[in-house]
Structures are given as structure tokens and as C-alpha cells.
Design a protein around this motif. Structure first.
Motif, PDB file in Angstrom:
ATOM      1  N   MET A   1       0.840  -1.162   0.000  1.00 11.11           N
ATOM      2  CA  MET A   1       0.000   0.000   0.000  1.00 11.11           C
ATOM      3  C   MET A   1       0.898   1.241   0.000  1.00 11.11           C
ATOM      4  O   MET A   1       1.862   1.307   0.747  1.00 11.11           O
ATOM      5  CB  MET A   1      -0.912  -0.008   1.230  1.00 11.11           C
ATOM      6  N   ILE A   2       0.563   2.200  -0.863  1.00 15.76           N
ATOM      7  CA  ILE A   2       1.325   3.444  -0.992  1.00 15.76           C
ATOM      8  C   ILE A   2       0.387   4.617  -0.697  1.00 15.76           C
ATOM      9  O   ILE A   2      -0.700   4.693  -1.242  1.00 15.76           O
ATOM     10  CB  ILE A   2       1.887   3.619  -2.418  1.00 15.76           C
ATOM     11  N   GLU A   3       0.842   5.510   0.147  1.00 14.96           N
ATOM     12  CA  GLU A   3       0.101   6.738   0.437  1.00 14.96           C
ATOM     13  C   GLU A   3       0.669   7.844  -0.448  1.00 14.96           C
ATOM     14  O   GLU A   3       1.885   8.003  -0.538  1.00 14.96           O
ATOM     15  CB  GLU A   3       0.289   7.091   1.912  1.00 14.96           C
ATOM     16  N   LEU A   4      -0.206   8.597  -1.095  1.00 11.37           N
ATOM     17  CA  LEU A   4       0.233   9.684  -1.966  1.00 11.37           C
ATOM     18  C   LEU A   4       0.196  10.997  -1.201  1.00 11.37           C
ATOM     19  O   LEU A   4      -0.784  11.294  -0.521  1.00 11.37           O
ATOM     20  CB  LEU A   4      -0.670   9.789  -3.193  1.00 11.37           C
ATOM     21  N   PHE A  12       4.520   7.438   0.093  1.00 14.15           N
ATOM     22  CA  PHE A  12       4.995   6.810   1.320  1.00 14.15           C
ATOM     23  C   PHE A  12       4.519   5.363   1.330  1.00 14.15           C
ATOM     24  O   PHE A  12       3.322   5.096   1.205  1.00 14.15           O
ATOM     25  CB  PHE A  12       4.454   7.553   2.550  1.00 14.15           C
ATOM     26  N   ILE A  13       5.461   4.435   1.457  1.00 12.71           N
ATOM     27  CA  ILE A  13       5.138   3.010   1.475  1.00 12.71           C
ATOM     28  C   ILE A  13       4.555   2.673   2.839  1.00 12.71           C
ATOM     29  O   ILE A  13       5.249   2.746   3.856  1.00 12.71           O
ATOM     30  CB  ILE A  13       6.388   2.150   1.221  1.00 12.71           C
ATOM     31  N   GLN A  14       3.300   2.311   2.871  1.00 10.07           N
ATOM     32  CA  GLN A  14       2.662   1.896   4.117  1.00 10.07           C
ATOM     33  C   GLN A  14       2.978   0.433   4.420  1.00 10.07           C
ATOM     34  O   GLN A  14       3.039   0.047   5.574  1.00 10.07           O
ATOM     35  CB  GLN A  14       1.141   2.094   4.036  1.00 10.07           C
ATOM     36  N   GLY A  15       3.167  -0.354   3.372  1.00 11.66           N
ATOM     37  CA  GLY A  15       3.513  -1.747   3.603  1.00 11.66           C
ATOM     38  C   GLY A  15       3.546  -2.567   2.331  1.00 11.66           C
ATOM     39  O   GLY A  15       2.838  -2.277   1.379  1.00 11.66           O
ATOM     40  N   ILE A  16       4.404  -3.544   2.335  1.00  5.96           N
ATOM     41  CA  ILE A  16       4.477  -4.553   1.274  1.00  5.96           C
ATOM     42  C   ILE A  16       4.519  -5.887   2.004  1.00  5.96           C
ATOM     43  O   ILE A  16       5.354  -6.083   2.893  1.00  5.96           O
ATOM     44  CB  ILE A  16       5.755  -4.416   0.424  1.00  5.96           C
ATOM     45  N   ASN A  30       9.149  -6.370  -8.074  1.00  4.15           N
ATOM     46  CA  ASN A  30       8.304  -5.935  -9.191  1.00  4.15           C
ATOM     47  C   ASN A  30       7.165  -5.037  -8.720  1.00  4.15           C
ATOM     48  O   ASN A  30       6.833  -4.054  -9.389  1.00  4.15           O
ATOM     49  CB  ASN A  30       7.767  -7.130  -9.965  1.00  4.15           C
ATOM     50  N   LEU A  31       6.568  -5.363  -7.580  1.00 10.15           N
ATOM     51  CA  LEU A  31       5.505  -4.506  -7.040  1.00 10.15           C
ATOM     52  C   LEU A  31       6.038  -3.114  -6.719  1.00 10.15           C
ATOM     53  O   LEU A  31       5.385  -2.109  -7.027  1.00 10.15           O
ATOM     54  CB  LEU A  31       4.915  -5.125  -5.774  1.00 10.15           C
ATOM     55  N   LEU A  32       7.205  -3.063  -6.120  1.00 11.22           N
ATOM     56  CA  LEU A  32       7.786  -1.781  -5.758  1.00 11.22           C
ATOM     57  C   LEU A  32       8.154  -0.963  -6.990  1.00 11.22           C
ATOM     58  O   LEU A  32       7.904   0.245  -7.047  1.00 11.22           O
ATOM     59  CB  LEU A  32       9.005  -1.993  -4.860  1.00 11.22           C
ATOM     60  N   ILE A  33       8.706  -1.605  -7.993  1.00  6.09           N
ATOM     61  CA  ILE A  33       9.058  -0.903  -9.232  1.00  6.09           C
ATOM     62  C   ILE A  33       7.802  -0.365  -9.912  1.00  6.09           C
ATOM     63  O   ILE A  33       7.779   0.764 -10.395  1.00  6.09           O
ATOM     64  CB  ILE A  33       9.875  -1.813 -10.164  1.00  6.09           C
ATOM     65  N   LYS A  34       6.734  -1.155  -9.917  1.00  7.55           N
ATOM     66  CA  LYS A  34       5.469  -0.678 -10.495  1.00  7.55           C
ATOM     67  C   LYS A  34       4.932   0.512  -9.707  1.00  7.55           C
ATOM     68  O   LYS A  34       4.442   1.478 -10.285  1.00  7.55           O
ATOM     69  CB  LYS A  34       4.441  -1.795 -10.543  1.00  7.55           C
ATOM     70  N   ALA A  35       5.034   0.461  -8.396  1.00  6.40           N
ATOM     71  CA  ALA A  35       4.587   1.579  -7.561  1.00  6.40           C
ATOM     72  C   ALA A  35       5.418   2.831  -7.843  1.00  6.40           C
ATOM     73  O   ALA A  35       4.870   3.937  -7.960  1.00  6.40           O
ATOM     74  CB  ALA A  35       4.666   1.202  -6.083  1.00  6.40           C
ATOM     75  N   GLU A  36       6.730   2.660  -7.974  1.00  9.68           N
ATOM     76  CA  GLU A  36       7.601   3.791  -8.281  1.00  9.68           C
ATOM     77  C   GLU A  36       7.226   4.418  -9.622  1.00  9.68           C
ATOM     78  O   GLU A  36       7.141   5.643  -9.747  1.00  9.68           O
ATOM     79  CB  GLU A  36       9.060   3.341  -8.308  1.00  9.68           C
ATOM     80  N   ASN A  37       6.998   3.586 -10.626  1.00  9.25           N
ATOM     81  CA  ASN A  37       6.622   4.098 -11.943  1.00  9.25           C
ATOM     82  C   ASN A  37       5.267   4.801 -11.905  1.00  9.25           C
ATOM     83  O   ASN A  37       5.058   5.809 -12.575  1.00  9.25           O
ATOM     84  CB  ASN A  37       6.628   2.978 -12.978  1.00  9.25           C
ATOM     85  N   TYR A  38       4.347   4.276 -11.115  1.00  6.64           N
ATOM     86  CA  TYR A  38       3.042   4.900 -10.956  1.00  6.64           C
ATOM     87  C   TYR A  38       3.186   6.288 -10.319  1.00  6.64           C
ATOM     88  O   TYR A  38       2.590   7.264 -10.785  1.00  6.64           O
ATOM     89  CB  TYR A  38       2.124   4.014 -10.117  1.00  6.64           C
ATOM     90  N   LEU A  44       5.064  12.631  -8.958  1.00  8.22           N
ATOM     91  CA  LEU A  44       5.725  12.597  -7.659  1.00  8.22           C
ATOM     92  C   LEU A  44       7.185  12.210  -7.855  1.00  8.22           C
ATOM     93  O   LEU A  44       7.509  11.408  -8.714  1.00  8.22           O
ATOM     94  CB  LEU A  44       5.019  11.624  -6.724  1.00  8.22           C
ATOM     95  N   LYS A  45       8.058  12.796  -7.066  1.00  9.45           N
ATOM     96  CA  LYS A  45       9.491  12.646  -7.307  1.00  9.45           C
ATOM     97  C   LYS A  45      10.240  11.805  -6.276  1.00  9.45           C
ATOM     98  O   LYS A  45      11.394  11.448  -6.486  1.00  9.45           O
ATOM     99  CB  LYS A  45      10.132  14.030  -7.377  1.00  9.45           C
ATOM    100  N   THR A  46       9.607  11.491  -5.164  1.00  8.41           N
ATOM    101  CA  THR A  46      10.292  10.790  -4.083  1.00  8.41           C
ATOM    102  C   THR A  46       9.383   9.714  -3.504  1.00  8.41           C
ATOM    103  O   THR A  46       8.170   9.866  -3.501  1.00  8.41           O
ATOM    104  CB  THR A  46      10.668  11.783  -2.960  1.00  8.41           C
ATOM    105  N   ILE A  47       9.998   8.647  -3.020  1.00  8.89           N
ATOM    106  CA  ILE A  47       9.261   7.612  -2.307  1.00  8.89           C
ATOM    107  C   ILE A  47       9.995   7.355  -0.991  1.00  8.89           C
ATOM    108  O   ILE A  47      11.228   7.360  -0.950  1.00  8.89           O
ATOM    109  CB  ILE A  47       9.113   6.326  -3.156  1.00  8.89           C
ATOM    110  N   LYS A  48       9.218   7.177   0.086  1.00  3.90           N
ATOM    111  CA  LYS A  48       9.783   6.998   1.425  1.00  3.90           C
ATOM    112  C   LYS A  48       9.070   5.868   2.149  1.00  3.90           C
ATOM    113  O   LYS A  48       7.975   5.475   1.770  1.00  3.90           O
ATOM    114  CB  LYS A  48       9.591   8.265   2.270  1.00  3.90           C
TER     115      LYS A  48
END
Length: 94
Positions: A1-4, A12-16, A30-38, A44-48
Motif C-alpha cells: 500500500m502506498i500513500e500519496l 509513502f510506502i505503508q507496507g508490502i 516488481n511490485l515496488l518498481i510498479k509503484a515507483e513508476n506509478y 511525484l518525485k520521491t518515495i519513502k
């Protein structure tokens, strides 16, 4: 789950969570890479994320995340600039 968070221009990664029997197969990566691309597609420029267990640090480190120890909390903040990693992610076949 990713919070925007468009105000701060980050996700913000809530959990994988991957069931134990399916781990070590690249599913989490693969899930994380897809989330980053999304997130990039939304501008959005950063993920935490906040990570409490050391066993997950290597996973994020191999995907290009910077790890910052949070001394008073006993956890880690991981962060990745998505614009810098964009070219690498574009090359990966999902």
C-alpha cells in the motif's frame, strides 16, 4: 500500500507483504518498481518508508534506496529519488 502526498511531492510506502511461500521470487521487487513508476506518472518525485526490522534494509538497498537511521525511534527511514532512478526502472521488464 502506498500513500500519496502531492503537497510534499512524494509517496509513502505503508507496507508490502508477500506470503512466505512466494518470497525470493522477485514479486516484492516488481511490485515496488510498479509503484515507483506509478508515482512518477503522477508527477511525484520521491518515495519513502519507515522500516523497523533490519532484515528488510538489504531489500531496499538493492533497489537504490538510501537508508537513514532514526536514533530516537529505533527505526530507519528509507528514501529514493525517483527521477534519478527513472532510466534504470524503464529498462526493467515487468
Amino acid at each position: 500500500m502506498i500513500e500519496l502526498n502531492k503537497r510534499d511531492n512524494c509517496g509513502f510506502i505503508q507496507g508490502i507483504f508477500i506470503e512466505e511461500e512466494y518470497r525470493k521470487q522477485g514479486i516484492g521487487k516488481n511490485l515496488l518498481i510498479k509503484a515507483e513508476n506509478y508515482l512518477l506518472s503522477l508527477g511525484l518525485k520521491t518515495i519513502k518508508a519507515d522500516v523497523r526490522l533490519n532484515i528488510f534494509l538489504e531489500f531496499y538497498k538493492t533497489l537504490g534506496y538510501d537508508i537513514i537511521r532514526r536514533k530516537n525511534i529505533g527505526s530507519y527511514r528509507i528514501i529514493k529519488n525517483l527521477e534519478k532512478s527513472k532510466d534504470k526502472n524503464d529498462e526493467l521488464e515487468l
